[in-house]
Motif scaffolding. Structure first.
Motif, short mmCIF file in Angstrom:
data_model
loop_
_atom_site.label_atom_id
_atom_site.label_comp_id
_atom_site.label_asym_id
_atom_site.label_seq_id
_atom_site.Cartn_x
_atom_site.Cartn_y
_atom_site.Cartn_z
N TRP A 260 -15.69 39.64 5.38
CA TRP A 260 -14.90 38.40 5.20
C TRP A 260 -15.25 37.71 3.89
O TRP A 260 -14.38 37.25 3.17
CB TRP A 260 -15.14 37.45 6.37
N PHE A 261 -16.53 37.68 3.55
CA PHE A 261 -16.97 37.01 2.32
C PHE A 261 -16.49 37.77 1.09
O PHE A 261 -16.09 37.16 0.09
CB PHE A 261 -18.50 36.87 2.33
N ARG A 262 -16.51 39.08 1.13
CA ARG A 262 -16.04 39.88 0.00
C ARG A 262 -14.54 39.71 -0.22
O ARG A 262 -14.07 39.62 -1.35
CB ARG A 262 -16.38 41.36 0.22
N ILE A 263 -13.79 39.64 0.88
CA ILE A 263 -12.34 39.45 0.77
C ILE A 263 -12.03 38.08 0.18
O ILE A 263 -11.15 37.94 -0.68
CB ILE A 263 -11.68 39.63 2.15
N GLN A 264 -12.73 37.06 0.64
CA GLN A 264 -12.54 35.71 0.10
C GLN A 264 -12.83 35.66 -1.39
O GLN A 264 -12.07 35.08 -2.17
CB GLN A 264 -13.47 34.73 0.83
#
Length: 393
Positions: A260-264
């Protein structure tokens, strides 16, 4: 015949005033919804006026303008579901639908299942949630202070700069309704209701983590006087599980704990940098910026900080203060599009409290004039941002 002396005359117990009665009953809540309706109608007219053929080269309708940017992402989740992994373009990681929390798109899908077009369903959900937010805000203001404070909270929040998202296919309206309702339930010690609302709040937006933490504080405060200690603890655990549940689900779906953090970060440049990017933005804005939007965003960020500071000196209800402080840390501490920060600040109720207090204590005419002036600017600002300003909110 027995004669009762005046001192022995039984006195009927006085029934405690319910929150509904304190809020003015149907008329009081109806007035709150009416305030919301006025702000929405005025702003829709401003959008139509600013986006008309005389000022805009395209012929985008008001309806279409309410579905732009994040609205498209939510609609894709509602229609197509979440992807099963990362999205790449020319070998570069891109943002995708997994960045968006599930409550709002799932509600869109539910309404669309009734035969309504998904785009129309998105706005129906948003507008109904806005009504729920107006009711919950009025009850919250009434719970913490009085009926006038409830109306003031509705008026000030729903006419704030970038409150236009309450009419758009964005998740702010559902989040605001849920978080305000959660606080009302927690203050009234309706723990199961607070826990369920806290869970859905946490599954609506990342800042739901701040709301969940605030509910945990309310639960801890209640443990001293609650005979059944399981209820507040269960409510807190339920709310605190929301954000980890969704982030964990994304991690399992992609096969990467940091998914999720990488996508954000890939899609929106969002990462927590402890406020360095915000500080750099403010420094640049007030030393070399030549665009009025950038300057206005800088002023909004500073004004919100000042308002939060004033609110904290007024010693607000501790859970509301915790929510506000943590939510502001998340907003100011992260990198990302600077022009989105006023939108992220909209549900941070702490920044509105000084104005609400002042309006509740002022003479009605003075309060109405002051809030009206605020509303004219705030509603116009939001309309400008989705008609003239070319970038995402």
């Amino acid at each position: 015949m027995t004669i009762t002396s005046p001192s022995e005359t039984p006195v009927a117990p006085v029934a405690e005033e319910t929150l509904w009665q304190k809020a003015g009953g149907g008329r009081g809540v109806g007035a709150a919804v009416g305030i919301l309706a006025i702000t929405r109608v005025v702003q829709l007219f401003m959008i139509w006026w600013l986006g008309g053929p005389s000022t805009q080269s395209d012929s985008t309708s008001v309806f279409d303008r309410l579905l732009v940017w994040d609205g498209g992402w939510f609609l894709r989740v509602a229609v197509n579901g979440y992807p099963h992994g990362y999205t790449y373009e020319n070998g570069q990681l891109q943002g995708n639908e997994l960045a968006f929390f599930p409550v709002y798109p799932m509600l869109i899908r539910a309404v669309a299942a009734l035969g309504v077009a998904p785009s129309t369903a998105a706005l129906i959900v948003s507008w109904l949630a806005s009504i729920g937010a107006a009711v919950a805000l009025h009850l919250l203001g009434t719970t913490l202070h009085d009926r006038r404070a409830g109306w003031a909270l509705v008026a000030i929040c729903c006419s704030a700069p970038v409150s236009v998202v309450l009419s758009m296919a964005y998740s702010e309206s559902i989040f605001l309704a849920l978080v305000a309702g959660m606080f009302v339930a927690a203050h009234r010690k309706a723990w199961w209701t607070a826990g369920v609302l806290g869970l859905f709040t946490a599954l609506s937006r990342p800042t739901g983590a701040a709301a969940a933490l605030a509910l945990a504080v309310a639960a801890l405060m209640a443990l001293r006087e609650e005979r059944n200690k399981i209820k507040p603890i269960a409510a807190a655990v339920l709310a605190l599980s929301g954000v980890p549940l969704f982030l964990g689900w994304v991690a399992l779906r992609v096969g990467d704990p940091t998914a999720w953090f990488r996508i954000q970060s890939a899609g929106w440049g969002t990462s927590f940098d402890y406020g360095r990017s915000t500080a750099s933005f403010l420094k640049e804005t007030f030393s070399s910026a030549d665009g009025w939007i950038q300057v206005s965003v800088g002023l909004i960020l500073l004004a919100a900080l000042a308002a939060a500071g004033v609110a904290l000196t007024q010693k607000p209800w501790l859970p509301l203060a915790v929510y506000g402080v943590v939510a502001m840390i998340l907003v100011y501490g992260q990198a990302g599009f600077y022009h989105s920060k006023p939108r992220l600040l909209l549900p941070v109720l702490l920044t509105l409290l000084p104005s609400v207090h002042a309006a509740a204590r002022a003479r009605p005419r003075v309060a109405i004039l002051a809030i009206s002036a605020w509303a004219v600017f705030g509603l116009w600002y939001g309309a400008y941002m989705i008609t003239i300003w070319p970038y995402t909110l």
